[in-house]
Design a protein around this motif. Sequence first.
Motif, short mmCIF file in Angstrom:
data_model
loop_
_atom_site.label_atom_id
_atom_site.label_comp_id
_atom_site.label_asym_id
_atom_site.label_seq_id
_atom_site.Cartn_x
_atom_site.Cartn_y
_atom_site.Cartn_z
N ASN A 17 -0.09 -0.94 15.61
CA ASN A 17 -0.03 -2.17 14.82
C ASN A 17 -0.34 -1.87 13.36
N PRO A 18 0.69 -1.91 12.48
CA PRO A 18 0.45 -1.56 11.08
C PRO A 18 -0.54 -2.50 10.39
N ASP A 19 -0.68 -3.74 10.93
CA ASP A 19 -1.62 -4.68 10.32
C ASP A 19 -3.07 -4.27 10.55
N SER A 20 -3.28 -3.32 11.46
CA SER A 20 -4.66 -2.88 11.71
C SER A 20 -5.12 -1.86 10.66
N LEU A 21 -4.18 -1.43 9.79
CA LEU A 21 -4.53 -0.41 8.80
C LEU A 21 -5.14 -1.02 7.56
N MET A 22 -6.16 -0.36 7.03
CA MET A 22 -6.66 -0.69 5.71
C MET A 22 -6.36 0.50 4.82
N LEU A 23 -5.58 0.26 3.76
CA LEU A 23 -5.08 1.36 2.95
C LEU A 23 -5.77 1.38 1.59
N TYR A 24 -6.15 2.59 1.16
CA TYR A 24 -6.83 2.74 -0.13
C TYR A 24 -6.20 3.90 -0.88
N GLY A 25 -6.19 3.80 -2.21
CA GLY A 25 -5.70 4.92 -3.00
C GLY A 25 -6.28 4.87 -4.40
N GLN A 26 -6.33 6.03 -5.04
CA GLN A 26 -6.70 6.07 -6.45
C GLN A 26 -5.71 6.95 -7.17
N GLU A 27 -5.29 6.50 -8.35
CA GLU A 27 -4.25 7.20 -9.11
C GLU A 27 -4.57 7.03 -10.59
N GLN A 28 -4.50 8.12 -11.35
CA GLN A 28 -4.84 8.06 -12.76
C GLN A 28 -3.71 7.45 -13.61
N MET A 38 3.38 -2.05 -5.95
CA MET A 38 4.63 -2.79 -5.73
C MET A 38 5.28 -2.34 -4.42
N ASN A 39 5.29 -1.03 -4.23
CA ASN A 39 5.90 -0.44 -3.04
C ASN A 39 5.25 -1.00 -1.76
N LEU A 40 3.92 -1.10 -1.79
CA LEU A 40 3.20 -1.59 -0.61
C LEU A 40 3.51 -3.08 -0.38
N TYR A 41 3.54 -3.86 -1.47
CA TYR A 41 3.91 -5.28 -1.34
C TYR A 41 5.30 -5.43 -0.74
N LEU A 42 6.24 -4.62 -1.25
CA LEU A 42 7.63 -4.72 -0.80
C LEU A 42 7.75 -4.38 0.68
N HIS A 43 6.81 -3.60 1.19
CA HIS A 43 6.83 -3.27 2.62
C HIS A 43 6.03 -4.29 3.43
N GLY A 44 5.70 -5.42 2.78
CA GLY A 44 5.03 -6.50 3.51
C GLY A 44 3.56 -6.21 3.79
N LEU A 45 2.96 -5.29 3.03
CA LEU A 45 1.55 -4.94 3.28
C LEU A 45 0.66 -5.64 2.27
N GLU A 46 -0.43 -6.18 2.76
CA GLU A 46 -1.33 -6.87 1.85
C GLU A 46 -2.73 -6.30 1.86
N ASP A 47 -3.09 -5.61 2.96
CA ASP A 47 -4.46 -5.12 3.09
C ASP A 47 -4.60 -3.74 2.47
N PHE A 48 -4.52 -3.68 1.15
CA PHE A 48 -4.65 -2.38 0.49
C PHE A 48 -5.38 -2.54 -0.83
N GLU A 49 -5.92 -1.41 -1.29
CA GLU A 49 -6.61 -1.38 -2.58
C GLU A 49 -6.16 -0.11 -3.29
N VAL A 50 -5.40 -0.25 -4.36
CA VAL A 50 -5.01 0.92 -5.16
C VAL A 50 -5.72 0.81 -6.51
N LYS A 51 -6.66 1.70 -6.75
CA LYS A 51 -7.45 1.68 -7.99
C LYS A 51 -6.85 2.65 -8.98
N ARG A 52 -7.05 2.36 -10.26
CA ARG A 52 -6.59 3.28 -11.27
C ARG A 52 -7.78 3.97 -11.90
N GLY A 53 -7.71 5.30 -12.03
CA GLY A 53 -8.80 6.03 -12.67
C GLY A 53 -8.75 7.50 -12.30
N ASP A 54 -9.59 8.27 -12.96
CA ASP A 54 -9.68 9.71 -12.75
C ASP A 54 -10.60 9.98 -11.55
#
Length: 266
Positions: A17-28, A38-54
């Motif tokens: 079940n992909p809805d059971s995933l909590m996705l996180y990322g960091q990118e500078q 945007m990519n994650l939204y377009l795939h119908g995913l809402e439970d994610f946190e992509v932070k920007r930073g080093d």
Amino acid sequence: AGMLVETVEAVKAAGGNPDSLMLYGQEQNLTTAGIARMNLYLHGLEDFEVKRGDTFREPKLLDEHGRLRKFDVVIANPPFSLDSWPSGTWAKDPHKRALGGIVPPAKNGDWAWIQHMLSTMRDETGRVGVVMPHGTLFRGGRETDMRKYVIENDLLDAVIGLPNNLFYSTSIPVALLIFRASKPAERRGHVLFIDARARFKPGKNQNTLSDDDVDAITSTYMTGDDADGDGGVNVRLVPRSDIEANGYDLNIGRYIQTETKAEADV
């Protein structure tokens, strides 16, 4: 983002079940971070946190106490051989990511990325998968110290050699390093070496891995046996004592002799 989306697709394909995933990322990079969201939204995913930073200077994925958040699965394809990483302050890193007190070389951040990933791996369930240049497997000095650290702490699960010319950015061959916080009983005290350099679909500018290639490599990793049976993927479970005897050199050719290598020796 591609990696996170692929993860979701893999869970779907396996009937999870992909809805059971909590996705996180960091990118500078601002643009890359935006594309990821945007990519994650377009795939119908809402439970994610992509932070920007080093990630080295300012890791943003922290828990409520300001400590590094721990994850079940950590995956990355970090920039290879980064020479502008903050090695000068690494020994005093507030998150204590200089594992074993080891500071990787200033001119090469490869093992620093691995230290960060291991520091964010959950204690029991944690797994790390990272794409690395082959130099990570055999360069000397403090990189040897880090290899010794991961072998002695039984964190390194597998070294998988992939074909060259798979990436747009570089034609060099790469390896996947898989780490586990807690290995299955039959793999403890061992490292699984997989030579998958022969498994690819040749292209004019770039080689690719077909679904069959990926399945053969994955199944070899899961079972520890050559999945396709025709020697397309060579595999060997190597005891820690052999790796110690080789001075913690993880060069795949030391542990798996391929026929092409035998011909070259002649």
